[in-house]
Design an enzyme around this catalytic site. Structure first.
Site, mmCIF file in Angstrom:
data_model
loop_
_atom_site.group_PDB
_atom_site.id
_atom_site.type_symbol
_atom_site.label_atom_id
_atom_site.label_comp_id
_atom_site.label_asym_id
_atom_site.label_seq_id
_atom_site.Cartn_x
_atom_site.Cartn_y
_atom_site.Cartn_z
ATOM 1 N N LYS A 228 86.513 90.045 11.697
ATOM 2 C CA LYS A 228 87.655 89.206 12.083
ATOM 3 C C LYS A 228 88.925 89.864 11.534
ATOM 4 O O LYS A 228 89.161 89.858 10.333
ATOM 5 C CB LYS A 228 87.508 87.787 11.530
ATOM 6 C CG LYS A 228 88.571 86.829 12.037
ATOM 7 C CD LYS A 228 88.362 85.434 11.481
ATOM 8 C CE LYS A 228 89.258 84.435 12.181
ATOM 9 N NZ LYS A 228 90.699 84.787 12.103
ATOM 10 N N ARG A 233 95.608 86.932 17.915
ATOM 11 C CA ARG A 233 94.719 86.864 19.069
ATOM 12 C C ARG A 233 95.562 86.909 20.343
ATOM 13 O O ARG A 233 96.547 86.163 20.492
ATOM 14 C CB ARG A 233 93.924 85.553 18.992
ATOM 15 C CG ARG A 233 92.963 85.305 20.155
ATOM 16 C CD ARG A 233 91.592 85.801 19.849
ATOM 17 N NE ARG A 233 90.650 85.404 20.885
ATOM 18 C CZ ARG A 233 89.960 84.262 20.872
ATOM 19 N NH1 ARG A 233 90.115 83.405 19.867
ATOM 20 N NH2 ARG A 233 89.103 83.991 21.839
ATOM 21 N N GLU A 273 92.456 91.353 19.769
ATOM 22 C CA GLU A 273 93.340 91.176 18.622
ATOM 23 C C GLU A 273 94.435 92.231 18.663
ATOM 24 O O GLU A 273 94.155 93.439 18.766
ATOM 25 C CB GLU A 273 92.555 91.321 17.316
ATOM 26 C CG GLU A 273 93.289 90.820 16.094
ATOM 27 C CD GLU A 273 93.152 89.312 15.920
ATOM 28 O OE1 GLU A 273 93.801 88.758 15.017
ATOM 29 O OE2 GLU A 273 92.385 88.681 16.682
ATOM 30 N N LYS A 396 83.382 81.240 12.861
ATOM 31 C CA LYS A 396 84.190 82.176 12.078
ATOM 32 C C LYS A 396 83.883 81.928 10.593
ATOM 33 O O LYS A 396 83.746 80.789 10.155
ATOM 34 C CB LYS A 396 85.683 81.992 12.355
ATOM 35 C CG LYS A 396 86.237 80.609 12.075
ATOM 36 C CD LYS A 396 87.713 80.536 12.441
ATOM 37 C CE LYS A 396 88.249 79.115 12.233
ATOM 38 N NZ LYS A 396 89.686 79.013 12.621
#
Length: 540
Positions: A228, A233, A273, A396
């Site tokens: 992550k 995003r 991303e 997440k």
């Protein structure tokens, strides 16, 4: 204009989400076109009118009221729009001038030049009551700040029409103010508008935080893991020769990144991303990315110093084919094949993490290979790409936040329902300067506390003010006196813009340390020890 100004007043005073939704839904139902369309544009940031700077509005107000009295009023109220709307003198012939409709105001200002905007502004101010003046100032400064996001306004619109908000979001960027076809459809007068443009936004799929009860379901054969990254995003949408870049909430930020969009030569919709750097060479920090965000124009030097790329997570559309209903593994296979069509300097593939079990993944989560990684993402192999945040398909698992004990140094009143309370706080840590320990500001926070805690902090500020700088209060803060705040934050970056040399990512108050002496707060040296390494370690 009266219905719109009353809506704003009520939205400011209504704290609950459901309450705000009800107010907006009722407004859309009761207000005729095109007023409701212009109101929707104002609430969602889509109104294109000439804006006046806050300084100009303040100057116009002080032409009509004593400067000292205005200063006292602004200091007490804490909000420029509210202050000016209250102190603006009533026109002698106000009763003889009919109050303008919202559409009249907007359409007049759309046809007004910047030079003549102050004159039109004054004429409207003289024709409106206090609430109307407040609404007009909000329109002309371009910032509502009433606790309503564009997403919330769209949800109210969906509730009004009895449709799913995703249907509205997929049409949104093809619509024009004042949204007449949209309202006609929602009121069942006409069929749903067909796709009105190419490269529209597709609502994104979100993940839920992984919690301990779900650890047992995380198996390598079931869930695919990825890093992550700490960027933003984005969705890259390219169809029919039109290229767009959207945030996760559907804001079009294409104009800010022409260097990225200029490399697109494909027909697809990608989820990924946005990061600063060059794939395979360097990934910059979120602080680096901020150099590129929210800019109306991008100088060539900035594009050279802070190049951007997208690390791709998912493939939603390809050559007009909608892939969102396919299982994740199948979409991933298509994505891996598709990557060869992309510019390798601007797009790369998010790597998958191999792990033996959840304990092994936890170890990797806590010790990632790059400082710009903030955790891991887990995606079920069979999960379709669905809108919203369903629990189970995606998780997440972020790294635990950092914490630091800091001392409250300055306070400022908030906005909206917080305008009478000190709720924006600057905090600092100890640093040795010229042989003596002094507090150095390292960040600001304005959330993380309860309403009751906010009242206690507000009282502390009022009881311990030692100096004033306009709306800002300097509070007693030394080795013997002051309030210690435990600050949680997601990361730390070097920053030449801050005197301390550091910038926090998402700082918030996690605890009030009434029990802790200010002398025991943390030091700048201990804070800098948390800075990520730079240089070759940044390559990934």
């Amino acid at each position: 204009m009266r219905a719109f100004s009353e809506l704003l007043d009520r939205l400011v005073l209504t704290p609950s989400r459901n309450g705000k939704l009800t107010l907006m839904r009722d407004y859309f139902a009761a207000t005729p076109d095109p007023d409701r369309g212009y109101a929707l544009a104002a609430l969602t940031g889509g109104l294109d009118i000439v804006n006046l700077k806050a300084g100009t509005i303040r100057a116009l107000a002080m032409e009509r009221i004593d400067e000292v009295l205005f200063g006292y009023s602004y200091d007490y109220v804490g909000d420029l729009a509210e202050t000016v709307s209250l102190v603006w003198p009533e026109s002698e012939n106000a009763d003889a001038v009919p109050e303008p409709a919202l559409a009249d105001v907007v359409e007049t200002l759309q046809a007004t030049s910047r030079a003549s905007a102050p004159e039109k502004f004054v004429a409207f101010m003289d024709a409106l009551d206090t609430s109307g003046r407040y609404a007009l100032i909000k329109l002309m400064t371009g910032g509502m700040r009433i606790g309503v996001s564009a997403r919330l306004a769209k949800q109210a619109l969906a509730d009004f029409g009895g449709v799913d908000v995703t249907e509205i979001e997929e049409l949104w960027h093809g619509l024009e103010v004042p949204y007449q076809p949209l309202f006609d459809w929602l009121e069942k007068k006409t069929p749903k508008p067909e796709r009105l443009a190419n490269a529209l936004y597709r609502p994104v799929m979100l993940a839920t935080p992984l919690e301990e009860p779900d650890y047992g379901r995380i198996l390598p054969d079931e869930y695919r893991a990825e890093w992550k990254w700490d960027g933003i995003r984005v969705q890259v949408s390219s169809e029919g020769g039109i290229h767009r870049l959207y945030t996760r909430t559907g804001d079009d930020i294409s104009a800010t990144f022409p260097d990225l969009l200029g490399t697109i030569d494909f027909e697809a919709v990608l989820d990924g991303e946005l990061l600063v750097g060059v794939p395979g060479e360097h990934v910059g920090t979120f602080s680096d990315l901020q150099q590129r965000l929210n800019r109306k124009s991008v100088p060539e030097k900035l594009k050279r110093d802070y190049p951007v790329f997208v690390r791709i997570y998912d493939l939603l559309m390809q050559e007009g084919e909608d892939l969102r209903g396919m299982p994740f593994d199948a979409r991933r296979a298509r994505l891996e094949q598709f990557m060869g069509e992309l510019d390798a300097d601007r797009f790369d593939l998010s790597a998958q993490i191999t792990y033996e079990d959840v304990a092994d993944l936890d170890r990797k989560r806590l010790d990632p290979p790059h400082p710009v990684i903030e955790g891991v993402m887990l995606k079920h192999k069979d999960s379709p790409y669905v809108t919203g945040r369903p629990k189970g398909p995606w998780f997440k698992w972020k790294r635990d936040p950092f914490t630091v004990d800091a001392v409250l140094m300055y306070a400022q009143r908030g906005h909206g329902k917080r305008s009478s309370l000190y709720s924006d706080f600057t905090f600092g840590v100890w640093d040795e300067i010229d042989g003596a320990l002094q507090l150095v500001p390292v960040g600001k926070a304005y959330f993380g506390f309860t309403d009751e805690e906010l009242k206690r902090i507000d009282k502390f500020v009022r009881d311990n003010t030692i100096d004033r700088f306009g709306p800002v209060r300097s509070v007693r803060a030394n080795r013997e006196n002051g309030l210690v705040l435990e600050i949680a934050f997601e990361g730390l970056n070097r920053s030449a813009r801050h005197k301390s040399g550091v910038a926090m990512r998402f700082p918030r108050v996690s605890r009030l340390r009434w029990d802790k002496p200010t002398a025991e707060a943390d030091t700048l040296e201990s804070l800098k020890a948390l800075l990520p390494a730079t240089g070759p370690a940044d390559v990934i």
